[in-house]
Design an enzyme around this catalytic site. Structure first.
Site, PDB file in Angstrom:
ATOM      1  CG  HIS A   1      43.121  45.583  10.014  1.00 21.48           C
ATOM      2  ND1 HIS A   1      43.906  45.395  11.208  1.00 21.48           N
ATOM      3  CD2 HIS A   1      43.921  45.153   9.053  1.00 21.48           C
ATOM      4  CE1 HIS A   1      45.102  44.774  10.778  1.00 21.48           C
ATOM      5  NE2 HIS A   1      44.833  44.604   9.378  1.00 21.48           N
TER       6      HIS A   1
ATOM      7  CG  HIS B   1      41.198  45.352  16.484  1.00 20.59           C
ATOM      8  ND1 HIS B   1      42.237  45.281  16.365  1.00 20.59           N
ATOM      9  CD2 HIS B   1      40.909  45.168  17.702  1.00 20.59           C
ATOM     10  CE1 HIS B   1      42.787  45.180  17.432  1.00 20.59           C
ATOM     11  NE2 HIS B   1      42.006  45.137  18.492  1.00 20.59           N
TER      12      HIS B   1
ATOM     13  CG  HIS C   1      43.657  41.246   6.402  1.00 26.28           C
ATOM     14  ND1 HIS C   1      44.511  40.293   6.936  1.00 26.28           N
ATOM     15  CD2 HIS C   1      44.012  42.431   6.709  1.00 26.28           C
ATOM     16  CE1 HIS C   1      45.259  40.994   7.306  1.00 26.28           C
ATOM     17  NE2 HIS C   1      45.174  42.236   7.135  1.00 26.28           N
ATOM     18  CD  GLU C   2      43.080  45.637   4.739  1.00 26.00           C
ATOM     19  OE1 GLU C   2      43.064  46.465   5.790  1.00 26.00           O
ATOM     20  OE2 GLU C   2      44.192  45.157   4.478  1.00 26.00           O
TER      21      GLU C   2
HETATM   22 ZN   LIG Z   1      46.345  43.836   7.910  1.00 27.84          ZN
END
Ligand SMILES: [Zn+2]
Length: 728
Positions: free
Chosen positions: A518, A521, A514-515
């Site tokens: 980011h 992104h 998940h991290e």
């Molecule tokens: Zn998050």
């Protein structure tokens, strides 16, 4: 929950860190030029913090020369310089245009941005008593500084003139969006108010900044000062070796040899609640954890919450909004609190129904084992684990032996290579703030072009917030020349014994991915202006790329190559993978309900207007009205709900994870419908429309660009194992 730190130019757009931590920070940025106003840089001792970053990769943060005592003078010098820059823009005698107003603002505040970046890193990962004194003093000053800019009338008139000018039509779409963003952010921050209202607004913002700081320092204090000490072998009953090793390491860090310590953080408490056979100790650990900030005494947060809610309600009224929630959601993808609540309530009913089924299963199993108990919240994880084993023959500990932190990190790198063509190479020639931190250079596999740097700070330690988050130290931009990004991922894995591989749970592995989502992104960002770069998107959209990336953990390609047994090196057996897949929606009632209850309380508190709220009573009554099952609690109870009360950024915004997950589930469907998770064409569409565009276009439009239509909620319901009838 997992988070990221988003900063943005000028505090009002921005702030903060997410997840458990929220450190207010300002964003400005470094340009190609040396600091413009040399006159404010007079104190030689702050030179390291103020200077343009030196070293390789167009400069890196000077983490090795930070002294806490220098933050205050450096922040003050940075603010003074930024105010002088803004004043020059505001008092320009030339007619306002995009270049001399909007672009000039984008160029301003670079020194302050560098200082606040490092200040934010200290706030979230190197926090201690000396730093907290600085935080308490500087938080209101930074808030006042931000208001000084947004309340500058001459400046606002220039922004408004550019926004309303017919010339705007000749700007690029990105420039038009940047202009819109400046204009609406100023208006939303009160640029149009009368003088008295502006003064009151600034007073409120400064008060809030002080309260946010106290709120988070109180939580940190209770997470640090409280812990559970286990003294005998009997007290360890049921705990697997990895949990024992973590507890031994925590005891050593606390200088309590011969004991085992369970820290008051999720990464320590959750495994203890899952495995400890000692019901009395489970209850003790559970109470310690869910009562953080709610124990009376100097670190109690209840009165602070009441005050925060009242000030937020007053501020919303001043700004012309019905409630704080309406103000916060106006520029989010959801647009109105009603739409967010509608989605939450649609998912709430099936989630609670599933909890009742889960509890019945656990109750039956407990009875069969001869335990004459009613399932209580400190029993949920423990019995859920037993049901999981009984029903799916799935033992989390068996899975964990295949989940080595470093191997999974390599797996993430491989995924980033397949989807985005990135290559990761470790580097040691850049300073770090703690020996645990490691750094990789990211390059393009084909062209060898430098993309950015990825810092990794994986382990729990004292002075570091719990949870996991991403932070961008420098945003990508190519406004005055190409500036590459520097991003970091932060987590709180328990380190274990020296030299041994760190084994993590499936949930933790998902957090890791998940991290990293980011981070990707940020790394994929390909925009012109830093204010629109990478993760600087709407709050209820920003969790979409990160949640999407969680899906790649369970792809066979990752599992077969990177989920290898820590002793034998053999890949995870297919039979075990099949069992993981069969159990993929197991306990989803619990996960969704604990999350949604927190999200609904957050929203309802902020829809309640100016009434004086007693947080404990409000929580109790609202949950009873919702029909919250007795057997579990909110994922974050209000007295330690850092997302919501350590800053503005996730306030009335905790629903964002669900909102984003609608997109996530629907978007992964695009891969499934095509050639699978590594389909080149879909990955390229993902990069083009989602990961690279930052905030240069409207998120709904970006999503349609990727998917060819709007997102539908069926995929979310299926992903969570809930009935899809009636959803759209
Ligand atoms: Zn998050």
């Amino acid at each position: 929950m997992r988070d990221l730190i988003t900063r943005s130019r000028l505090m009002l757009f921005a702030t903060a860190l997410i997840c458990y931590g929220i450190a207010t920070s300002v964003h400005t940025t470094s340009g190609m030029n040396p600091p413009a106003n040399q006159s404010v840089i007079t104190d030689a001792s702050t030179a390291a913090l103020l200077a343009k970053w030196a070293g390789p990769y167009s400069g890196v943060p000077p983490f090795d020369s930070v002294k806490v005592a220098e933050f205050k003078p450096a922040l003050e010098a940075g603010m003074a310089e930024n105010l002088a820059e803004v004043q020059r823009i505001a008092s320009n005698t030339a007619a306002p245009n995009f270049e001399n107003t909007i672009e000039a603002l984008e160029r301003a505040g670079r020194t302050l941005d560098r200082v606040t970046t490092i200040y934010g890193v200290w706030g979230s990962t190197m926090n201690g008593p000396e730093f907290q004194v600085v935080q308490r003093e500087m938080a209101p000053k930074l808030a006042a500084f931000s208001d000084q800019i947004t309340q500058n009338e001459a400046l606002f008139r220039r922004i408004e003139a550019v926004y309303n000018s017919p010339e705007k039509a000749r700007l690029t779409p990105e420039q038009q969006r940047l202009t819109w963003r400046y204009y609406t952010n100023f208006v939303r921050a009160g640029a149009r108010l009368e003088k008295d209202a502006k003064a009151r607004l600034s007073e409120i913002n400064q008060k809030l900044a002080g309260l946010y700081t106290r709120f988070s320092q109180n939580v940190l204090a209770e997470e640090t000062d409280q812990f559970l000490v286990l003294k005998t072998e009997e007290e360890l009953a049921g705990l697997p070796q990895s949990v024992r090793d973590g507890a031994t390491a925590a005891a050593a860090a606390k200088k309590m040899p011969g004991t085992w310590v369970i820290m008051n953080t999720r990464s320590s408490v959750d495994p203890f609640l899952t495995y400890s056979d000692r019901r009395d100790l489970r209850e003790k650990a559970w109470r310690m954890f869910v009562n953080r900030g709610d124990n009376g005494g100097e670190h109690d947060n209840n009165a602070i919450i009441t005050e925060i809610l009242q000030l937020r309600a007053e501020r919303a009224k001043l700004l012309g909004y019905q409630t704080h929630a309406h103000w916060r959601l106006e520029n989010a993808m959801a647009k109105t609190p009603e739409r967010a609540v509608e989605l939450m309530e649609a998912v709430w009913k099936p989630a609670v129904a599933r909890v009742h089924e889960e509890v019945a299963d656990m109750q039956a199993l407990a009875r069969k084992e001869g335990a004459n108990i009613k399932i209580e919240p400190w029993d949920y994880r423990y019995y859920a684990e037993k049901v999981r084993k009984a029903r799916y023959d799935l033992d989390q500990n068996e899975v964990k032996q295949y989940l080595q932190l470093e191997k999974l990190r390599e797996g993430m790198f491989w995924v980033a290579g397949e989807l985005f063509g990135f290559n990761f190479t470790p580097v040691t020639n850049v300073p770090v703030y703690h020996p645990d931190v490691r750094v990789w250079e990211v390059t393009d596999k084909k062209t060898k072009r430098h993309i950015g740097l990825w810092y990794f700070d994986p382990y729990a330690r004292s002075g570091k917030r719990s949870g996991a988050w991403m932070n961008a130290y420098r945003s990508q931009e190519r406004f005055d020349g190409e500036v590459t990004t520097i991003v970091s991922n932060n987590a709180n894995f328990v380190k274990g014994q020296p030299g041994e591989p760190v084994l993590i749970s499936w949930d933790d592995a998902e957090t890791l991915f998940h991290e990293f989502g980011h981070a990707l992104h940020g790394l994929n960002s390909n925009v012109r202006y830093p204010s629109l770069s990478g993760t600087a998107v709407a709050r209820d959209y920003v969790e979409f790329p990160s949640q999407l990336m969680e899906h790649w953990l369970s792809t066979p390609q990752v599992l077969q190559r990177f989920a290898v047994h820590y002793k034998t090196g053999k890949p995870i057996p297919q039979a075990l993978v099949d069992r993981i897949n069969r159990a993929s929606t197991f306990n989803e009632g619990f996960a969704t309900t604990e999350y949604l209850s927190a999200a609904l309380i957050d929203m309802k508190m902020h829809l309640a207007g100016a009434q004086k709220i007693d947080p404990d009573a409000f929580e109790k009554k609202t949950l009873a009205d919702l029909g919250m099952p007795d057997e579990l609690v909110m994922r974050h109870r209000t007295p330690h709900f850092l997302h919501v009360f350590a800053g503005d950024s996730y306030s009335a915004g905790y629903y964002s994870y669900l909102w984003s997950d609608v997109l996530t589930a629907d978007a992964f469907g695009a891969f499934v419908e095509a050639g699978g998770p590594y389909d080149r064409a879909v990955a390229e569409r993902l990069r083009k429309h989602i990961f690279s565009v930052g905030n240069t276009i409207d998120p709904a439009e970006a999503y349609r660009g990727f998917r060819g239509r709007d997102a539908r909620t069926e995929a979310l319901m299926r992903k969570r194992g809930f009935p899809t009838t009636g959803s759209k």
